[in-house]
Design a protein around this motif. Structure first.
Motif, PDB file in Angstrom:
ATOM      1  N   THR A 495      22.565  67.944   9.802  1.00  0.00           N
ATOM      2  CA  THR A 495      23.628  68.147  10.783  1.00  0.00           C
ATOM      3  C   THR A 495      24.980  68.277  10.084  1.00  0.00           C
ATOM      4  O   THR A 495      25.336  67.405   9.281  1.00  0.00           O
ATOM      5  CB  THR A 495      23.684  66.958  11.764  1.00  0.00           C
ATOM      6  N   LYS A 497      28.723  67.677   9.278  1.00  0.00           N
ATOM      7  CA  LYS A 497      29.431  66.435   9.562  1.00  0.00           C
ATOM      8  C   LYS A 497      30.686  66.337   8.714  1.00  0.00           C
ATOM      9  O   LYS A 497      30.797  66.984   7.659  1.00  0.00           O
ATOM     10  CB  LYS A 497      28.513  65.226   9.302  1.00  0.00           C
ATOM     11  N   TYR A 524      30.989  58.922   9.285  1.00  0.00           N
ATOM     12  CA  TYR A 524      30.803  60.355   9.524  1.00  0.00           C
ATOM     13  C   TYR A 524      31.139  60.679  10.976  1.00  0.00           C
ATOM     14  O   TYR A 524      31.086  59.825  11.866  1.00  0.00           O
ATOM     15  CB  TYR A 524      29.373  60.795   9.194  1.00  0.00           C
ATOM     16  N   VAL A 526      30.205  63.747  13.808  1.00  0.00           N
ATOM     17  CA  VAL A 526      29.490  64.955  14.222  1.00  0.00           C
ATOM     18  C   VAL A 526      29.995  65.343  15.603  1.00  0.00           C
ATOM     19  O   VAL A 526      30.593  64.522  16.312  1.00  0.00           O
ATOM     20  CB  VAL A 526      27.961  64.730  14.242  1.00  0.00           C
TER      21      VAL A 526
END
Length: 622
Positions: A495, A497, A524, A526
C-alpha cells in the motif's frame, strides 16, 4: 514518595504476597463520612485504558491489610540517591510562593496550607518563615502554638526523610520564637507520616504547594496501584503518580484556593493527561504556566521537563504564559512583575492567552496569535482521519534480534519475510533501503501460520525460541509464542504510504510507493481519498509542523514528537474540495521536496496570509 519529585527505591524484589490480587477494604455506614472529595457511589475508573468501569468510590480511611503492607514497603525505601530524589532550587521555590500570592505582606494568619509530599522541606521551610513574618506584620507579635495548629497540613511517606525534615522544622520553629516543647508539639500536629493519596483529610485549603513525586507506575506495588485506580479518575493509561496528586490536591482547594506546583508538564498534551485536563478545564482556572524545560530548576542536573503551574478554584479564564525564565532572584523578580501586570505588553517569552485549557484535548501553550490561528483552522477543517486518511504505527516485535535480519539471509519461505523500512532507511528524506527484513508469522486472514506447513520458518523460529519465548506476550500466551507483539498485515507492504519518524527536529515526511513494511519507530499514513504526494506537501509545510508543535510535547534540543495522537489532530480539507490546479501545485512541491513551494501552496489552500504562516512557523522554534 517525596516532594522533591524523586523516584522511590522499589527496585529490590517485592515481597511475594504484594504481587497477589488484593482485596478491597470494607465499606460500612460508619466510615461513609470520610468520602471526601469523592463520594460513595461516584463512578471512578477501575482499570487502565479507555474502558470506564463503575465502582463505588472508597472511603479514604479504609485500607486492606495488603494495601497497608504495600505502603509500609514504600515508606522504608532507600536514601535520597537511591530514590532519585530531586531538590528544587530555593529561588524557584520562592518564586512559586510569590506566584501563588503566598506572600508575607498578605495576611496569612488565618489561611490553611497543604504540602502533599514535603520531602526535605524545600517548600515547608520558607512557607513557615512567611507565616511567622505575616503574624508579626499583621498582629505585631509572634503566634502561639495553638494559633498555628490549623495553618499547615503536610505529608511525607518515606520514613527516614520524614524524621529528618521533622527535626529541621522543629529547629526552625524554635528559632522563630516557640519553646522547644511547643515546637515539637506543633511539628507533630502539622506533619503526617502517611500516603497523601489515601490519607483521610477533612479540611479544605487556601493553598496547596509543592513538588509532587514523579514515580512510574511499574515502580508502584500492584496492590497499591490498584487501590489508587479505584479512587482517582485521572490515573489513566500510563499516567505517573503525580497526576492523582494533582487531582486530589485540586479537590481539597477551598473557594478561590490556589495550587502552586512544579512538576513535569507532559500531562498537558499526552494521552494520559486527558482526564486531568478535562477536570481542570471544566472546574478550575489555569492561571499561570511557566515553561522550565530549558532552565535548571533543580539543585542537581536532571533529565526532566518541568513547568510551574498555578491553578485556582475559580471560573476558567485567561492564562499567563512564560517561557525560559532566568533562574535567579533578580530574574524571577522581573518576571513576577510582568506576570502580575495587566498592562505589560506581550513578548516572545511572556504573554496572556485565551482558550488554552479546552476540555480533554491537548492544551495549546503557544502565543496568542498562534492559538487563534489554530483554533480558526480547527473550526474550518476536519481532522486528518475524517478526510479519508488513516494513521498507524509500524510493527513492534519484542525481539528484534530474532525477528529482524538482513532480508537475503532470512532463511524462511519467501512469503514469510517482508522488506522492512526503519528510521535509518529514510534519513536522507527518501527511502534508501539498507536491506533489513522482518519475519512475518501471520496469515493474510490475521491468524498465526501453521509452523508445520512452513518447515523453514519453523526451524528459524525454534532456533531462536529461547529469545522469543522470554517476551511478556509469549509468556502470557505460550501457545502463540512466536507471534510479534503487533500483528503484521501483509497488505500494508504493497500500500502506498507516507512514513514519519517519531522524534525529529523537522517534519520528515517520506513517500513509499508500496515496497516496504514500517518498523515500530515509524508512523505511517495511508489514504483511500487523498493523493499521498499532495498530502505529503501539506505535511512537509510549516503549517503541519506548527500543528505538531502546539499539540505535542517537545524534547530537549527542539525535537518534537510526531506521534499518532498528534498527527491525527492535523486539519486537512476534504479531497473533493481541492481544485485540480491546487492538486498539481501540491504534487509538484512534494516531488521536488521544495518547502517554500509547499508553504506557498498551503497558504492558498487554507486561505492563510504569509504573515500568519510566519507566525505559526516562529511558534515552532525554541
Amino acid at each position: 514518595m517525596n516532594a522533591d519529585g524523586g523516584e522511590l527505591d522499589v527496585k529490590r524484589p517485592l515481597p511475594a504476597h504484594l504481587n497477589l490480587d488484593d482485596f478491597l477494604p470494607n465499606v460500612t455506614a460508619s466510615n461513609h463520612s470520610t468520602l471526601e472529595p469523592i463520594k460513595l457511589g461516584d463512578t471512578v475508573q477501575a482499570m487502565q485504558g479507555e474502558l470506564q468501569i463503575p465502582f463505588p468510590s472508597l472511603p479514604f480511611a479504609g485500607r486492606s491489610q495488603k494495601v497497608k503492607e504495600a505502603i509500609d514497603y514504600l515508606a522504608s525505601g532507600g536514601g535520597v540517591e537511591a530514590r532519585g530524589a530531586i531538590f528544587t532550587k530555593p529561588e524557584v521555590v520562592e518564586f512559586i510562593l510569590d506566584l501563588s500570592n503566598c506572600v508575607a505582606t498578605r495576611d496569612l494568619t488565618r489561611l490553611k496550607f497543604l504540602e502533599p509530599s514535603f520531602g526535605g522541606g524545600d517548600f515547608l521551610l520558607p512557607l513557615i518563615k512567611r507565616i511567622f513574618a505575616s503574624w508579626r506584620e499583621e498582629k505585631g507579635r509572634n503566634p502561639t502554638r495553638k494559633e498555628l495548629e490549623t495553618s499547615i497540613t503536610a505529608f511525607e511517606l518515606h520514613k527516614p526523610t520524614f524524621e529528618h525534615t521533622r527535626r529541621v522544622i522543629i529547629s526552625l520553629l524554635a528559632q522563630e520564637g516557640l519553646t522547644d516543647t511547643d515546637a515539637e508539639m506543633l511539628a507533630s500536629h502539622w506533619l503526617h507520616h502517611d500516603d497523601f493519596l489515601l490519607a483521610p483529610i477533612e479540611d479544605s485549603f487556601d493553598f496547596v504547594l509543592g513538588n509532587p513525586p514523579y514515580v512510574r507506575q511499574e515502580l508502584i506495588p500492584p496492590t497499591l496501584l490498584r487501590e489508587y485506580r479505584l479512587r482517582f479518575k485521572t490515573l489513566y493509561d500510563r499516567a505517573d503518580i503525580y497526576i492523582p496528586f494533582i487531582e486530589r490536591s485540586l479537590s481539597l482547594l477551598g473557594p478561590s484556593g490556589t495550587l502552586g506546583f512544579i512538576c513535569a508538564d507532559r500531562w498537558m498534551k499526552n494521552k494520559y493527561g486527558g482526564p486531568l485536563r478535562k477536570m481542570i478545564s471544566d472546574s478550575f482556572h489555569f492561571k499561570v504556566y511557566v515553561d522550565m524545560v530549558n532552565t535548571q530548576a533543580f539543585q542537581t542536573e536532571v533529565v526532566a521537563y518541568p513547568a510551574i503551574t498555578i491553578i485556582s478554584n475559580d471560573p476558567p479564564s485567561t492564562t499567563k504564559i512564560a517561557k525560559n525564565p532566568t533562574v535567579s532572584k533578580d530574574g524571577f523578580a522581573k518576571l513576577m512583575k510582568q506576570l502580575a501586570s495587566d498592562e505589560c505588553p506581550s513578548s516572545d517569552h511572556v504573554y496572556t492567552a485565551k482558550d488554552v485549557a479546552v476540555s480533554s484535548q491537548p492544551w495549546l501553550l503557544g502565543g496568542a496569535t498562534q492559538i487563534g490561528i489554530i483554533r480558526k483552522l480547527e473550526a474550518e477543517f476536519p481532522i486528518l482521519e475524517n478526510s479519508g486518511c488513516k494513521v498507524g504505527i509500524g510493527v513492534a516485535t519484542g525481539a528484534d534480534r530474532a525477528f529482524i535480519a538482513d532480508f537475503d539471509k532470512l532463511d524462511v519461505e519467501s512469503d514469510r519475510k517482508l522488506r522492512l523500512v526503519r528510521t535509518k532507511d529514510i534519513s536522507g528524506g527518501e527511502v534508501n533501503w539498507l536491506g533489513k527484513g522482518v519475519i512475518n508469522p501471520f496469515c493474510d486472514s490475521g491468524g498465526l501460520v501453521d509452523l508445520e506447513s512452513h518447515p523453514k520458518l519453523k526451524k528459524y523460529l525454534e532456533d531462536r525460541k529461547e529469545i522469543i519465548s522470554s517476551r511478556h506476550c509469549a509468556q502470557k500466551n505460550p501457545k502463540n509464542w512466536y507471534r510479534t507483539i503487533d500483528r503484521i498485515t501483509p497488505s500494508l507492504l504493497a500500500t502506498p504510504k507516507l512514513l514519519i519518524p517519531d522524534i525529529k527536529g523537522q517534519s520528515h515526511i517520506v513517500y513509499d510507493s508500496g515496497l516496504f513494511y514500517p518498523h515500530h519507530n515509524l508512523y505511517y499514513i495511508v489514504s483511500s481519498h487523498w493523493d499521498l504526494r499532495c498530502l505529503q506537501a501539506i505535511l512537509m509545510s510549516s503549517l503541519s509542523r506548527a500543528f505538531i508543535s502546539i499539540y505535542s510535547t517537545k524534547m530537549r534540543g527542539g525535537f518534537m514528537r510526531f506521534q499518532a495522537q498528534y498527527l491525527r489532530r492535523i486539519r486537512v480539507p476534504a479531497w473533493d474540495q481541492v481544485s485540480g490546479v491546487m492538486r498539481a501545485e501540491l504534487c509538484e512541491a512534494a516531488a521536488n521536496r521544495d518547502i517554500d513551494a509547499c508553504n506557498e501552496a498551503v497558504c492558498k489552500l487554507y486561505d492563510l496570509d504569509i504573515d500568519e504562516l510566519i507566525s505559526l512557523h516562529e511558534s515552532t522554534i525554541i
